[in-house]
Design a protein around this motif. Structure first.
Motif, PDB file in Angstrom:
ATOM      1  N   LEU A  47      32.969 -64.834 -68.007  1.00  0.00           N
ATOM      2  CA  LEU A  47      31.918 -65.491 -68.792  1.00  0.00           C
ATOM      3  C   LEU A  47      30.554 -64.931 -68.408  1.00  0.00           C
ATOM      4  CD1 LEU A  47      33.052 -69.225 -68.817  1.00  0.00           C
ATOM      5  CD2 LEU A  47      33.296 -67.515 -70.626  1.00  0.00           C
ATOM      6  N   ARG A  48      29.759 -64.703 -69.413  1.00  0.00           N
ATOM      7  CA  ARG A  48      28.415 -64.160 -69.228  1.00  0.00           C
ATOM      8  C   ARG A  48      27.403 -65.306 -69.215  1.00  0.00           C
ATOM      9  NH1 ARG A  48      28.019 -59.036 -69.944  1.00  0.00           N
ATOM     10  NH2 ARG A  48      25.897 -59.189 -70.722  1.00  0.00           N
ATOM     11  N   GLN A  49      26.151 -64.988 -68.900  1.00  0.00           N
ATOM     12  CA  GLN A  49      25.106 -66.008 -68.934  1.00  0.00           C
ATOM     13  C   GLN A  49      24.612 -66.259 -70.354  1.00  0.00           C
ATOM     14  OE1 GLN A  49      24.091 -67.986 -66.369  1.00  0.00           O
ATOM     15  NE2 GLN A  49      25.781 -67.005 -65.311  1.00  0.00           N
ATOM     16  N   ALA A  93      21.357 -60.198 -65.691  1.00  0.00           N
ATOM     17  CA  ALA A  93      20.296 -59.185 -65.761  1.00  0.00           C
ATOM     18  C   ALA A  93      19.092 -59.531 -64.887  1.00  0.00           C
ATOM     19  CB  ALA A  93      19.846 -59.018 -67.209  1.00  0.00           C
ATOM     20  N   TYR A  94      18.790 -60.822 -64.737  1.00  0.00           N
ATOM     21  CA  TYR A  94      17.581 -61.228 -64.026  1.00  0.00           C
ATOM     22  C   TYR A  94      17.884 -61.850 -62.655  1.00  0.00           C
ATOM     23  CZ  TYR A  94      16.090 -60.335 -68.729  1.00  0.00           C
ATOM     24  OH  TYR A  94      15.887 -59.717 -69.949  1.00  0.00           O
ATOM     25  N   ASP A  95      19.073 -61.551 -62.114  1.00  0.00           N
ATOM     26  CA  ASP A  95      19.467 -62.019 -60.786  1.00  0.00           C
ATOM     27  C   ASP A  95      19.086 -60.937 -59.769  1.00  0.00           C
ATOM     28  OD1 ASP A  95      20.731 -62.704 -58.418  1.00  0.00           O
ATOM     29  OD2 ASP A  95      22.735 -62.870 -59.298  1.00  0.00           O
ATOM     30  N   ALA A  96      17.950 -61.099 -59.129  1.00  0.00           N
ATOM     31  CA  ALA A  96      17.423 -60.077 -58.214  1.00  0.00           C
ATOM     32  C   ALA A  96      18.386 -59.788 -57.070  1.00  0.00           C
ATOM     33  CB  ALA A  96      16.066 -60.511 -57.674  1.00  0.00           C
ATOM     34  N   ASP A  97      18.953 -60.824 -56.465  1.00  0.00           N
ATOM     35  CA  ASP A  97      19.860 -60.620 -55.340  1.00  0.00           C
ATOM     36  C   ASP A  97      21.152 -59.940 -55.792  1.00  0.00           C
ATOM     37  OD1 ASP A  97      18.118 -61.684 -53.477  1.00  0.00           O
ATOM     38  OD2 ASP A  97      18.954 -63.713 -53.626  1.00  0.00           O
ATOM     39  N   GLY A  98      21.720 -60.418 -56.873  1.00  0.00           N
ATOM     40  CA  GLY A  98      22.961 -59.839 -57.390  1.00  0.00           C
ATOM     41  C   GLY A  98      22.810 -58.380 -57.771  1.00  0.00           C
ATOM     42  N   LYS A 104      21.390 -53.759 -74.467  1.00  0.00           N
ATOM     43  CA  LYS A 104      20.179 -54.508 -74.117  1.00  0.00           C
ATOM     44  C   LYS A 104      19.729 -55.459 -75.226  1.00  0.00           C
ATOM     45  CE  LYS A 104      19.386 -52.464 -70.099  1.00  0.00           C
ATOM     46  NZ  LYS A 104      20.518 -51.553 -70.016  1.00  0.00           N
ATOM     47  N   ILE A 105      19.846 -55.039 -76.499  1.00  0.00           N
ATOM     48  CA  ILE A 105      19.310 -55.920 -77.548  1.00  0.00           C
ATOM     49  C   ILE A 105      20.312 -56.981 -77.997  1.00  0.00           C
ATOM     50  CG2 ILE A 105      17.641 -54.190 -78.337  1.00  0.00           C
ATOM     51  CD1 ILE A 105      19.324 -53.872 -80.898  1.00  0.00           C
ATOM     52  N   GLN A 106      21.601 -56.781 -77.744  1.00  0.00           N
ATOM     53  CA  GLN A 106      22.583 -57.786 -78.146  1.00  0.00           C
ATOM     54  C   GLN A 106      22.332 -59.139 -77.474  1.00  0.00           C
ATOM     55  OE1 GLN A 106      25.311 -59.105 -76.224  1.00  0.00           O
ATOM     56  NE2 GLN A 106      26.815 -59.736 -77.766  1.00  0.00           N
TER      57      GLN A 106
END
Length: 198
Positions: free
Chosen positions: A23-25, A83-88, A138-140
């Protein structure tokens, strides 16, 4: 006993069925549930088919569709990194390389090498096909998140500056599609409060 070629191919096909469990975010367009990786792969392939005419350079659509169909398969082992998980994102490349080594090795050697080459081409983002595939990638989620009233952006407190940083090279696939996404989805999303303004 050594496995036959067809045994190895079916082993791979059974293994990649697990993509349906990742599952994605991002949510599906109506915001009712999160998208899974297999759904995303099919959606990206349709984007290539429908929007390929807007590529900055001529592309081989079949080659590009193959690329978008396989590029997230490694998340079966590496997991989806938001995409915006800095640690991951600090360990993402290492996890994904290890996953690619393991997953594509299930196939007969020639096919494994071919799919691995497609995955590497996407990651290196140097060819016209890779530029377009990365642009679709990226745009999807922008399109879906905008359609879902910014649900995942709001849940994670995403700022428009983060989104623009993530999309610094998106225009390399299609100036027209990037401009369209920016003007009809991203800027209005900021005005609607879906994305934080910085």
């Amino acid at each position: 006993m050594m496995k036959s070629r067809i045994d190895e191919q079916f082993d791979f096909l059974r293994e990649i069925d697990k993509e349906k469990e990742i599952l994605r975010q991002a949510y599906v367009a109506d915001g009712t549930r999160r998208e899974d990786d297999a759904e995303r792969a099919g959606h990206l392939a349709m984007m290539v088919m429908v929007l390929g005419e807007y590529s900055n350079e001529p592309i081989d659509k079949c080659h590009t569709m193959e690329m978008v169909m396989i590029h997230d398969l490694i998340e079966i082992y590496a997991g989806d990194t938001y995409a915006y998980d800095a640690d991951g994102n600090k360990t993402k490349r290492e996890r994904e390389l290890k996953a690619a080594d393991s997953l594509f090795a299930i196939l007969p050697e020639d096919q494994g090498q071919r799919l691995r080459a497609l995955w590497d081409e996407f990651e290196e983002n140097m060819t016209a096909e890779a530029h377009f595939a990365n642009m679709c990638d990226k745009i999807q989620p922008v399109m879906l998140t905008d359609a879902a009233d910014g649900k995942s952006w709001k849940e994670h407190g995403v700022k428009v500056s983060q989104l623009y940083r993530r999309n610094e090279r998106t225009h390399e696939g299609s100036e027209k599609l990037w401009d369209y996404t920016d003007s009809t989805m991203i800027r209005p999303a900021v005005q609607k409060g879906y994305l934080g303004d910085e």
